[in-house]
Design an enzyme around this catalytic site. Structure first.
Site, PDB file in Angstrom:
ATOM      1  N   ARG A  31      14.635  10.439 -31.114  1.00  0.00           N
ATOM      2  CA  ARG A  31      16.028  10.348 -30.643  1.00  0.00           C
ATOM      3  C   ARG A  31      16.901   9.648 -31.682  1.00  0.00           C
ATOM      4  NH1 ARG A  31      16.956   7.974 -24.779  1.00  0.00           N
ATOM      5  NH2 ARG A  31      16.603   6.027 -25.882  1.00  0.00           N
TER       6      ARG A  31
ATOM      7  N   LYS B 228      22.547   8.087 -29.023  1.00  0.00           N
ATOM      8  CA  LYS B 228      22.553   6.662 -28.672  1.00  0.00           C
ATOM      9  C   LYS B 228      23.263   5.915 -29.796  1.00  0.00           C
ATOM     10  CE  LYS B 228      19.598   3.312 -26.366  1.00  0.00           C
ATOM     11  NZ  LYS B 228      20.399   3.177 -25.158  1.00  0.00           N
TER      12      LYS B 228
ATOM     13  N   GLU C  61      26.326  10.352 -15.789  1.00  0.00           N
ATOM     14  CA  GLU C  61      25.316   9.282 -15.769  1.00  0.00           C
ATOM     15  C   GLU C  61      25.982   7.927 -15.618  1.00  0.00           C
ATOM     16  OE1 GLU C  61      23.117   8.281 -19.310  1.00  0.00           O
ATOM     17  OE2 GLU C  61      24.641   9.135 -20.621  1.00  0.00           O
TER      18      GLU C  61
END
Ligand code: PLP
Ligand code: COI
Length: 337
Positions: free
Chosen positions: A80, A183, A219
């Site tokens: 990620r 992220k 989210e």
């Protein structure tokens, strides 16, 4: 090391022995080194400072019932970070380098790994920064990769206890074709105001809807959303949601439990139809949701939390993380400390 009351730990920074670092210059990564310095000397024009060229990760190490220490799905975090970095045109550490730096940081801070049975774990925070001095908006040529660790307790107060959350309608954390699936610090900068307002009103976290139309559930500020109904585990499929490694794991565990997994857009109207809803993530683990408040309609969606399925999923996940059951999916990686 001063005495740590493991059972009382919240989610915060605890000073440890040292952190691991590695720098990228002239097209290649150097060696991983350990330093006791908690600060970073940096050029005042570094791209991370002005243009947000930074990405980070969050993962945990658990001391198991058998005394062994285990990372949870560290390879997924490495991948990620590689994706986040690519999106911001940054150089990323390879999977091997990522794991090596995390292992070194954890090994050098072994006494900060909370003992089994305390409910606490060692949080590992890899951080990637563009450090070249630039004034124009462009990518760095030089990068710093840092990994620090800190022992943590639950992210939301009281651990596996129901949380109340609020739907956020005045701020978006990520643009429809923006950075939401990565992220990077900018997503969190965009959420700080809404998060603070939610806390002031007594909510544990804010729940974002899709930024384009506010028609679908996206989210939370610090975790993914899932809902349970009619034998199904339902979670949003959205480009603006962080691909949570915990959520990925829960989808597999839900299938193991015989649930049907639906990875699809969740219309706002569906919120009231769920039997259970929850927040999931490395920091949050699973936090069952008791109430979702929507200020637009002054309506509260209530769930009898924690529900049966969320409890089963939480138990299965933690049983794997703490080595209490066989890790049949191969998600953990032992580290010799
Ligand atoms: N969504 C957001 C915005 C997060 O900050 C996190 C935490 O990392 C998650 C979801 C959960 O992701 P993961 O399960 O990989 O920790
Ligand atoms: C995590 O769960 O690891 C997170 O990064 C969430 C939050 C602390 C930013």
């Amino acid at each position: 090391m001063s005495e740590i009351n493991w059972g009382q730990l919240g989610f915060g920074y605890v000073k440890t022995n040292c952190n691991a670092r590695c720098e990228f210059h002239d097209g290649k990564w150097g060696e991983v080194t350990l330093t006791t310095d908690e600060t970073i000397p940096m050029h005042i024009a570094a791209t991370c400072l002005h243009y947000g060229q930074e990405a980070f990760e969050g993962l945990k190490v658990f001391r198991g019932v058998d005394g062994k220490a285990r990372f949870f799905r560290i390879e997924e975090n490495a991948r990620r970070m590689i994706n986040s970095a690519a999106y911001l045109k940054m150089e990323a550490p390879s999977e091997v380098l990522f794991i090596k730096a995390c292992e070194e940081a954890v090994k050098a801070n072994a006494e900060f790994l909370p003992p089994y049975g305390t409910g606490a774990s060692l949080y590992v925070r890899p951080l990637l920064l563009g450090i070249t001095a630039e004034v124009g908006v462009k990518a760095s040529k030089d990068y710093l990769f840092v990994v620090f660790v800190t022992p943590v307790g639950p992210y939301f107060k009281n651990g596996f206890a129901p949380i109340d959350v609020v739907i956020e309608r005045d701020h978006d954390r990520a643009a429809p074709r923006g950075t939401g699936h990565t992220k990077v610090g900018g997503n969190y900068a965009a959420s700080i105001n809404a998060g603070a307002a939610a806390h002031e009103k007594g909510y544990a976290n804010e729940l974002y809807l899709d930024a384009a139309e506010q028609k679908y559930v996206d989210e939370f500020g610090a975790a993914n959303f899932f809902g349970i109904k009619d034998g199904k585990y339902v979670t949003p499929n959205s480009r603006t949601v962080l691909p949570s490694i915990t959520n990925k794991s829960l989808r597999t565990l839900a299938q193991d439990l015989g649930l049907v997994v639906e990875d699809r857009p969740i219309p706002y109207e569906e919120i009231k139809t769920f039997e259970e809803t929850g927040a999931c993530g490395t920091a949050a683990v699973i936090s069952p949701v008791g109430n979702i408040y929507d200020p637009k309609y002054d309506v509260t969606f209530h769930y009898d939390a924690p529900g049966k399925v969320s409890t089963q999923l939480f138990t299965m996940l933690q049983d794997i993380q703490y080595g209490r059951i066989e890790d049949k999916h191969g998600w953990t990686r032992e580290i010799d400390i």
